[in-house]
Design a protein around this motif. Structure first.
Motif, mmCIF file in Angstrom:
data_model
loop_
_atom_site.group_PDB
_atom_site.id
_atom_site.type_symbol
_atom_site.label_atom_id
_atom_site.label_comp_id
_atom_site.label_asym_id
_atom_site.label_seq_id
_atom_site.Cartn_x
_atom_site.Cartn_y
_atom_site.Cartn_z
ATOM 1 N N GLN A 94 67.251 -23.905 -2.907
ATOM 2 C CA GLN A 94 68.048 -24.527 -3.968
ATOM 3 C C GLN A 94 68.114 -26.053 -3.850
ATOM 4 O OE1 GLN A 94 67.774 -21.773 -5.718
ATOM 5 N NE2 GLN A 94 69.810 -22.028 -6.593
ATOM 6 N N THR A 95 68.319 -26.550 -2.640
ATOM 7 C CA THR A 95 68.434 -28.004 -2.465
ATOM 8 C C THR A 95 67.123 -28.704 -2.806
ATOM 9 O OG1 THR A 95 67.925 -27.721 -0.107
ATOM 10 C CG2 THR A 95 70.256 -27.878 -0.724
ATOM 11 N N GLN A 150 66.532 -28.633 -6.665
ATOM 12 C CA GLN A 150 67.297 -29.674 -7.354
ATOM 13 C C GLN A 150 66.560 -31.007 -7.342
ATOM 14 O OE1 GLN A 150 70.983 -29.460 -5.175
ATOM 15 N NE2 GLN A 150 71.948 -28.083 -6.660
ATOM 16 N N ASN A 169 69.586 -27.887 -14.795
ATOM 17 C CA ASN A 169 70.619 -28.329 -13.855
ATOM 18 C C ASN A 169 71.734 -27.296 -13.746
ATOM 19 O OD1 ASN A 169 69.468 -30.864 -13.118
ATOM 20 N ND2 ASN A 169 70.081 -31.689 -15.104
ATOM 21 N N SER A 170 72.167 -26.748 -14.881
ATOM 22 C CA SER A 170 73.217 -25.723 -14.877
ATOM 23 C C SER A 170 72.699 -24.433 -14.260
ATOM 24 C CB SER A 170 73.693 -25.450 -16.309
ATOM 25 O OG SER A 170 74.244 -26.608 -16.881
ATOM 26 N N HIS A 184 72.595 -24.902 -10.532
ATOM 27 C CA HIS A 184 73.968 -25.020 -10.034
ATOM 28 C C HIS A 184 74.661 -23.652 -9.971
ATOM 29 C CE1 HIS A 184 77.859 -26.857 -9.243
ATOM 30 N NE2 HIS A 184 78.377 -26.109 -10.221
ATOM 31 N N ASN A 185 74.324 -22.780 -10.919
ATOM 32 C CA ASN A 185 74.932 -21.449 -10.982
ATOM 33 C C ASN A 185 74.169 -20.403 -10.170
ATOM 34 O OD1 ASN A 185 77.036 -22.280 -12.702
ATOM 35 N ND2 ASN A 185 75.732 -22.047 -14.518
#
Length: 293
Positions: free
Chosen positions: A88-89, A92, A159-160, A163-164
């Protein structure tokens, strides 16, 4: 004494498929003959499952599938046995770069394509379909069907989505601007934990560092208790390079880039000349028959 190969792994686009995105009758027969000889077949592609299913139906025999450039492995019953997601990181950071570059990209997981814009995706698919579809009517409507009605695409705010907790196996970037492609590659080079490759000069393929085609094959071989020197791999582009270098016999297509050929053990004919069939009959089935004499 010659030891017969036990696995044959082939790329799709530019390899098993001709430029019309078809499996020729010659290649189809060769693949079926390979299966009859008891050699395990692995389709190893950057595509996601949704765009591979029709070709698996054509082969008409059970085979392994390594899709999303090595991220997703399906068994011969098409059940998922392994998935490697991008962290995930890291994801992003990659999305942040791509959003700033204002470039077309889509992401994939085991089942879906994730897109920013329905219009841009239809436009991208239509650009591809128009090169292989003779009917202008089909070339117009097929992209609309695939994006809107085939249940293979989801429009998201990336992005959402991330984030989710949304998960991604691979990202595909396309641009005809070579300077932009090179600029993005340079920025991605500063991110640890990803593998950056391509299947053509106008694209970039991004996935987890541990999810290349070679990693996918290594996982499969471990399950089957088969060593890397017992497999044949064939491909045409940079996203195939890891598996070409990994195999006991790594083969480049005649239409491959020069750098791919340099790393290969052997070079077969082009995808327009049924190079996969040529490889099967010259280096796999023929050698197996010789070994049994």
């Amino acid at each position: 004494m010659y030891k017969p190969y036990r696995i044959f792994a082939t790329d799709m686009d530019g390899t098993l498929l001709n430029y019309r995105k078809e499996i020729s009758e010659v290649n189809l027969k060769a693949m079926r003959d390979l299966h009859k000889e008891g050699i395990e077949v692995v389709v190893c592609t950057g595509r996601s499952f949704a765009t591979v299913k029709q070709y698996l139906e054509q082969l008409d025999f059970p085979c392994w599938l390594i899709s999303n450039n090595g991220s997703v492995i399906r068994n011969k019953s098409r059940e998922i046995v392994s998935t490697t997601y991008m962290k995930q990181t890291v994801l992003q950071k990659v999305i942040r770069i791509l959003e700033k570059e204002d470039v077309y990209f889509h992401a994939s997981d085991e089942e879906y394509y994730y897109i920013k814009s329905i219009y841009e995706r239809i436009k991208m698919v239509r650009n591809y379909v128009s090169r292989v579809e003779k009917s202008k009517i089909k070339a117009f409507w097929r992209p609309i069907y695939e994006v809107l009605f085939s249940n293979t695409h989801k429009k998201v705010n990336f992005n959402s989505f991330i984030h989710n907790g949304g998960k991604i196996t691979s990202i595909f970037v396309v641009s005809r601007n070579s300077e932009k492609i090179n600029s993005i590659k340079a920025k991605l080079a500063n991110i640890e934990g990803i593998d950056v490759s391509s299947s053509g000069k106008d694209n970039i393929e991004i996935l987890d560092k541990g999810a290349t085609k070679a990693h996918g094959l290594a996982k499969l071989l471990s399950k089957l208790n088969i060593s890397s020197d017992e497999i044949v791999t064939v491909g045409d582009n940079f996203n195939d390079l890891t598996m070409i270098k990994y195999a006991g016999l790594g083969v480049a297509m005649g239409n491959s880039e020069a750098e791919i050929k340099e790393h290969a053990d052997w070079v077969t004919k082009t995808n327009e000349e049924d190079g996969v069939a040529h490889l099967i009959y010259e280096k796999v089935i023929k050698l197996k028959e010789v070994a049994m004499e």
